[in-house]
Design a protein around this motif. Structure first.
Motif, PDB file in Angstrom:
ATOM      1  N   LEU A  28      40.885  31.643  27.221  1.00  0.00           N
ATOM      2  CA  LEU A  28      40.184  30.491  27.773  1.00  0.00           C
ATOM      3  C   LEU A  28      38.670  30.661  27.628  1.00  0.00           C
ATOM      4  CD1 LEU A  28      40.808  27.836  29.244  1.00  0.00           C
ATOM      5  CD2 LEU A  28      40.740  29.106  31.406  1.00  0.00           C
ATOM      6  N   MET A  29      38.182  31.856  27.910  1.00  0.00           N
ATOM      7  CA  MET A  29      36.747  32.108  27.795  1.00  0.00           C
ATOM      8  C   MET A  29      36.292  32.037  26.343  1.00  0.00           C
ATOM      9  SD  MET A  29      34.350  32.826  30.081  1.00  0.00           S
ATOM     10  CE  MET A  29      33.518  31.434  29.325  1.00  0.00           C
ATOM     11  N   LEU A  30      37.073  32.611  25.443  1.00  0.00           N
ATOM     12  CA  LEU A  30      36.750  32.535  24.020  1.00  0.00           C
ATOM     13  C   LEU A  30      36.649  31.089  23.561  1.00  0.00           C
ATOM     14  CD1 LEU A  30      39.135  35.350  22.744  1.00  0.00           C
ATOM     15  CD2 LEU A  30      36.648  35.368  22.462  1.00  0.00           C
ATOM     16  N   SER A  31      37.588  30.281  24.015  1.00  0.00           N
ATOM     17  CA  SER A  31      37.611  28.886  23.594  1.00  0.00           C
ATOM     18  C   SER A  31      36.480  28.086  24.237  1.00  0.00           C
ATOM     19  CB  SER A  31      38.965  28.265  23.937  1.00  0.00           C
ATOM     20  OG  SER A  31      39.100  26.994  23.348  1.00  0.00           O
ATOM     21  N   GLU A 195      42.497  20.429  37.440  1.00  0.00           N
ATOM     22  CA  GLU A 195      42.297  19.328  36.499  1.00  0.00           C
ATOM     23  C   GLU A 195      40.866  19.303  35.963  1.00  0.00           C
ATOM     24  OE1 GLU A 195      43.479  15.881  38.660  1.00  0.00           O
ATOM     25  OE2 GLU A 195      45.628  16.403  38.611  1.00  0.00           O
ATOM     26  N   ARG A 196      39.895  19.655  36.797  1.00  0.00           N
ATOM     27  CA  ARG A 196      38.507  19.703  36.322  1.00  0.00           C
ATOM     28  C   ARG A 196      38.334  20.792  35.267  1.00  0.00           C
ATOM     29  NH1 ARG A 196      37.534  18.180  41.762  1.00  0.00           N
ATOM     30  NH2 ARG A 196      37.396  20.327  42.536  1.00  0.00           N
ATOM     31  N   ILE A 197      38.974  21.922  35.484  1.00  0.00           N
ATOM     32  CA  ILE A 197      38.903  22.996  34.481  1.00  0.00           C
ATOM     33  C   ILE A 197      39.575  22.552  33.187  1.00  0.00           C
ATOM     34  CG2 ILE A 197      39.623  25.360  33.931  1.00  0.00           C
ATOM     35  CD1 ILE A 197      39.436  25.944  36.960  1.00  0.00           C
ATOM     36  N   GLU A 198      40.720  21.918  33.310  1.00  0.00           N
ATOM     37  CA  GLU A 198      41.464  21.465  32.125  1.00  0.00           C
ATOM     38  C   GLU A 198      40.710  20.391  31.348  1.00  0.00           C
ATOM     39  OE1 GLU A 198      45.059  20.365  34.049  1.00  0.00           O
ATOM     40  OE2 GLU A 198      45.644  22.457  34.420  1.00  0.00           O
ATOM     41  N   ALA A 199      39.806  19.673  32.013  1.00  0.00           N
ATOM     42  CA  ALA A 199      39.007  18.642  31.342  1.00  0.00           C
ATOM     43  C   ALA A 199      37.751  19.210  30.693  1.00  0.00           C
ATOM     44  CB  ALA A 199      38.606  17.562  32.349  1.00  0.00           C
ATOM     45  N   HIS A 200      37.470  20.503  30.937  1.00  0.00           N
ATOM     46  CA  HIS A 200      36.254  21.107  30.375  1.00  0.00           C
ATOM     47  C   HIS A 200      36.406  21.269  28.867  1.00  0.00           C
ATOM     48  CE1 HIS A 200      32.462  23.217  31.026  1.00  0.00           C
ATOM     49  NE2 HIS A 200      32.839  24.035  30.062  1.00  0.00           N
ATOM     50  N   PRO A 201      35.349  20.969  28.089  1.00  0.00           N
ATOM     51  CA  PRO A 201      35.447  21.086  26.622  1.00  0.00           C
ATOM     52  C   PRO A 201      35.884  22.483  26.188  1.00  0.00           C
ATOM     53  CG  PRO A 201      33.443  19.930  27.243  1.00  0.00           C
ATOM     54  CD  PRO A 201      34.046  20.447  28.518  1.00  0.00           C
ATOM     55  N   GLY A 202      36.868  22.509  25.304  1.00  0.00           N
ATOM     56  CA  GLY A 202      37.363  23.779  24.784  1.00  0.00           C
ATOM     57  C   GLY A 202      38.564  24.328  25.517  1.00  0.00           C
ATOM     58  N   PHE A 203      39.040  23.635  26.539  1.00  0.00           N
ATOM     59  CA  PHE A 203      40.180  24.155  27.291  1.00  0.00           C
ATOM     60  C   PHE A 203      41.401  24.360  26.401  1.00  0.00           C
ATOM     61  CE2 PHE A 203      44.190  23.495  29.479  1.00  0.00           C
ATOM     62  CZ  PHE A 203      44.113  24.464  30.474  1.00  0.00           C
ATOM     63  N   VAL A 204      42.071  25.482  26.590  1.00  0.00           N
ATOM     64  CA  VAL A 204      43.367  25.747  25.953  1.00  0.00           C
ATOM     65  C   VAL A 204      44.341  26.200  27.035  1.00  0.00           C
ATOM     66  CG1 VAL A 204      42.520  26.323  23.653  1.00  0.00           C
ATOM     67  CG2 VAL A 204      42.651  28.116  25.381  1.00  0.00           C
ATOM     68  N   GLY A 205      45.575  25.726  26.973  1.00  0.00           N
ATOM     69  CA  GLY A 205      46.560  26.068  27.985  1.00  0.00           C
ATOM     70  C   GLY A 205      47.269  27.379  27.678  1.00  0.00           C
ATOM     71  N   MET A 206      47.990  27.859  28.664  1.00  0.00           N
ATOM     72  CA  MET A 206      48.811  29.052  28.503  1.00  0.00           C
ATOM     73  C   MET A 206      50.262  28.626  28.318  1.00  0.00           C
ATOM     74  SD  MET A 206      49.113  32.441  30.956  1.00  0.00           S
ATOM     75  CE  MET A 206      49.925  31.723  32.377  1.00  0.00           C
ATOM     76  N   LYS A 207      50.982  29.399  27.553  1.00  0.00           N
ATOM     77  CA  LYS A 207      52.394  29.130  27.341  1.00  0.00           C
ATOM     78  C   LYS A 207      53.126  29.128  28.679  1.00  0.00           C
ATOM     79  CE  LYS A 207      56.437  30.772  24.762  1.00  0.00           C
ATOM     80  NZ  LYS A 207      56.951  31.797  23.822  1.00  0.00           N
TER      81      LYS A 207
END
Length: 214
Positions: A28-31, A195-207
């Protein structure tokens, strides 16, 4: 192995288990930092993290580990701190103000303590079948959420009103707590924060686990 290229820098190698929240924290940080990286998935069920070649990289035999063009670092909180200090502009992720910086450090400690012993542990039991004290882990999770809910009613993010390392460290296991049998439905402020974190540019989810969730 999956590569994620976003600029001309040589990719950072991320040794991981794709279902590990500690590893997702780093991804997440890398992205978020728009850094090129490649993921190297370890077959931990068959002991790949204890193989001699990997132990040369990480003698503790744990994930995640990064190799940033020869600089090798383990421990998810240490890695995300390194990445932001080396590659981010300004003090967005680690605030300059002593009070906010202390808040971030506090939540990194919570991530290594209560989050690891609570949301992480309940998921380890339910998803991976680890023999941990589930009732204790669930109690820690619920006590933590009882603290987080009013806090996040009063502020946008864990350390204030903008995203920091604290949120990156906290997101993965809290968002996946339902996989450990702890529902997020009673916690609207926590869900809004996720949801705010998920809306941040570059967010990637975890499996996500294919198992039923709470």
């Amino acid at each position: 192995m999956n590569a994620h290229f976003s600029n001309t820098q040589a990719p950072i190698k991320l040794y991981r288990n794709p279902m590990s929240g500690h590893c997702h924290r780093v991804e997440l940080m890398l992205s978020f930092l728009n850094l090129p990286y490649e993921t190297i998935d370890l077959d931990m069920a068959n002991g790949a993290h204890k193989a001699p070649d990997y132990l040369k990289i990480n003698p503790l035999g744990q994930v995640p580990t990064i190799d940033d063009n020869g600089f090798v670092m383990a421990d998810s909180n240490a890695i995300i701190t390194y990445l932001t200090q080396k590659y981010s502009d300004g003090y967005v992720w680690w605030p300059k103000e002593p009070e906010q910086a202390a808040e971030v450090q506090r939540w990194l400690s919570v991530a290594a303590g209560e989050i690891a012993q609570g949301p992480c542990a309940v998921r380890l039991v339910k998803v991976f079948g680890m023999k941990l004290d589930y009732d204790r882990a669930k109690s820690i999770t619920e006590s933590l959420f009882a603290i987080l809910e009013p806090l996040l009613e009063s502020r946008q993010y864990l350390a204030g009103d903008h995203i920091t390392l604290a949120d990156v460290a906290g997101y993965s296991y809290i968002s996946h707590a339902p996989e450990g049998g702890v529902s997020l439905q009673p916690y609207p402020a926590i869900r809004a924060w996720l949801e705010r974190i998920e809306a941040h540019p570059g967010f990637v989810g975890m499996k996500r686990s294919p198992l039923p969730t709470a």
